[in-house]
Design a protein around this motif. Structure first.
Motif, PDB file in Angstrom:
ATOM      1  N   GLY A  56       0.879  -1.091   0.107  1.00 43.40           N
ATOM      2  CA  GLY A  56       0.090  -0.041   0.071  1.00 43.40           C
ATOM      3  C   GLY A  56       0.859   1.189  -0.144  1.00 43.40           C
ATOM      4  N   ASP A  80       0.427  -1.279  -4.754  1.00 43.23           N
ATOM      5  CA  ASP A  80      -1.012  -0.414  -4.494  1.00 43.23           C
ATOM      6  C   ASP A  80      -1.669  -0.920  -5.455  1.00 43.23           C
ATOM      7  OD1 ASP A  80      -0.944   2.161  -2.389  1.00 43.23           O
ATOM      8  OD2 ASP A  80      -2.417   2.111  -4.198  1.00 43.23           O
ATOM      9  N   ARG A 128       2.369   0.791   6.212  1.00 45.79           N
ATOM     10  CA  ARG A 128       2.126   1.840   7.008  1.00 45.79           C
ATOM     11  C   ARG A 128       0.577   2.750   6.549  1.00 45.79           C
ATOM     12  NH1 ARG A 128       5.988   7.263   6.731  1.00 45.79           N
ATOM     13  NH2 ARG A 128       5.162   7.167   4.737  1.00 45.79           N
TER      14      ARG A 128
HETATM   15  C1  LIG Z   1      -2.941   6.206   3.811  1.00 46.70           C
HETATM   16  S1  LIG Z   1      -2.307   5.596   2.373  1.00 46.70           S
HETATM   17  C2  LIG Z   1      -0.874   5.216   2.618  1.00 46.70           C
HETATM   18  C3  LIG Z   1       0.131   5.227   1.889  1.00 46.70           C
HETATM   19  C4  LIG Z   1       1.782   4.827   2.362  1.00 46.70           C
HETATM   20  N1  LIG Z   1       1.856   3.667   2.676  1.00 46.70           N
HETATM   21  C5  LIG Z   1       2.082   5.769   3.139  1.00 46.70           C
HETATM   22  O1  LIG Z   1       2.357   5.723   4.375  1.00 46.70           O
HETATM   23  O2  LIG Z   1       2.353   6.929   2.702  1.00 46.70           O
HETATM   24  C6  LIG Z   1      -2.928   4.029   2.097  1.00 46.70           C
HETATM   25  C7  LIG Z   1      -2.904   3.366   0.899  1.00 46.70           C
HETATM   26  O3  LIG Z   1      -3.339   2.284   0.926  1.00 46.70           O
HETATM   27  C8  LIG Z   1      -3.572   1.766  -0.596  1.00 46.70           C
HETATM   28  N2  LIG Z   1      -4.541   0.718  -0.469  1.00 46.70           N
HETATM   29  C9  LIG Z   1      -5.702   0.699   0.272  1.00 46.70           C
HETATM   30  N3  LIG Z   1      -6.211  -0.459   0.150  1.00 46.70           N
HETATM   31  C10 LIG Z   1      -5.405  -1.244  -0.665  1.00 46.70           C
HETATM   32  C11 LIG Z   1      -5.434  -2.668  -1.174  1.00 46.70           C
HETATM   33  N4  LIG Z   1      -6.497  -3.528  -0.784  1.00 46.70           N
HETATM   34  N5  LIG Z   1      -4.599  -3.013  -2.041  1.00 46.70           N
HETATM   35  C12 LIG Z   1      -3.378  -2.313  -2.238  1.00 46.70           C
HETATM   36  N6  LIG Z   1      -3.454  -0.917  -1.905  1.00 46.70           N
HETATM   37  C13 LIG Z   1      -4.432  -0.438  -1.211  1.00 46.70           C
HETATM   38  C14 LIG Z   1      -4.164   3.084  -1.041  1.00 46.70           C
HETATM   39  O4  LIG Z   1      -4.224   3.073  -2.357  1.00 46.70           O
HETATM   40  C15 LIG Z   1      -3.363   4.145  -0.637  1.00 46.70           C
HETATM   41  O5  LIG Z   1      -2.239   4.349  -1.247  1.00 46.70           O
END
Ligand SMILES: C[S@@+](CC[C@H](N)C(=O)[O-])C[C@H]1O[C@@H](n2cnc3c(N)ncnc32)[C@H](O)[C@@H]1O
Length: 283
Positions: A56, A80, A128
């Protein structure tokens, strides 16, 4: 930003959206929390030459930092579900000549099959603020059990007790209403603001030892750098909560009045949501 670089909105299940506003917010958030991330990676023992999974990854702020730590002899596999975020990571990686970052478009809940060719190859997986948005967190843990080397680590930063902890001082009903709406909106998409309470048990069940659980509790005063973290979240998310029926226009107006009052009151502060940090080690 020139038009050709503008981030196109896409339909994404991620509850906070994948547009320009969320991308900018994630950049600020990474800056404000990067010291905690680096300290966690150090505790997890990340080193040059390793293969690291960023689950993610969003626009890839952490992936880019991790790519500097593992160096060109290592690899970062950034996953992602948002093509738009992965495109931003691609552009940044090209600009920095970070050719050892691989981007994978997919659902982290299917990570064991999406990356099946990486079975037993991963030294560290990092996630995260991702588990709190998932309806099937245990499937991620099961997948990681296939991918992580024996002795390899998983490092997670995520929420527990979010709705009870995040508080404006002095207390304010309009603020509490917004926090409840945030929790309700995440749950409506399958998310869980308490997920970190359940993760240690899931890791233990699926072949990991729980090496450490810690918490970072911070607060923000109106004149502090950290004030911009909650501030940017409200700017992006409160209008969405109204659009999606979790708040009324009156709730929104009352919240904004309370927030402006607090911003101008040197005696006020926000107790921020505690960020829990888990390191699990593959047996
Ligand atoms: C709050 S953001 C955090 C991004 C990164 N981890 C950071 O800390 O900067 C949450 C991320 O999780 C991704 N995400 C949410 N559900 C997901 C899934 N089922 N599979 C892949 N990515 C996912 C979203 O697209 C988003 O980019």
């Amino acid at each position: 930003m020139p038009q050709s670089q503008a981030i196109q909105p896409e339909s994404s299940p991620y509850v906070l959206g994948t547009g320009q506003d969320e991308s900018v917010r994630l950049g600020l958030q990474h800056r404000l929390w990067s010291a905690a991330a680096h300290a966690l990676w150090e505790r997890a023992g990340v080193k040059p030459g390793q293969t690291v999974l960023d689950l993610g990854c969003g626009p890839g702020h952490a992936s880019l930092d991790l790519s500097q730590i593992v160096g060109p002899a290592g690899r970062v596999v950034a996953v992602d579900e948002s093509a738009s975020f992965l495109k931003q990571l691609h552009d940044q990686a090209v600009a920095r000549k970070a050719h050892h970052i691989e981007r994978v478009l997919g659902d982290v809940q299917d990570i064991g099959t999406v990356l099946s060719e990486e079975a037993g190859q991963i030294d560290l997986a990092y996630a995260r603020w991702v588990f709190c948005f998932l309806s099937r967190p245990e499937d991620v843990v099961k997948g990681l059990a296939r991918l992580i080397k024996p002795g390899g680590k998983v490092a997670v930063q995520d929420y527990f007790n979010y709705e009870r902890s995040l508080t404006l001082a002095p207390r304010c009903e309009a603020f509490s209403r917004v926090i409840s709406a945030v929790g309700a909106s995440w749950r409506s998409r399958g998310g869980d603001t308490d997920v970190m309470g359940k993760l240690p048990g899931m890791f233990l069940k699926h072949g990991f030892e729980v090496t450490s659980i810690e918490v970072v509790q911070r607060l923000a005063r109106p004149d502090s750098t950290m004030w911009s973290w909650p501030n940017s979240f409200w700017q992006n998310y409160v209008p969405r909560l109204v659009e999606n029926g979790f708040l009324t226009r009156d709730d929104e107006a009352a919240f904004h009045a309370a927030w402006i009052r607090a911003a101008n009151d040197p005696g006020s502060f926000v107790l921020l949501p505690p960020v829990f940090e888990l390191i699990a080690t593959r047996r």
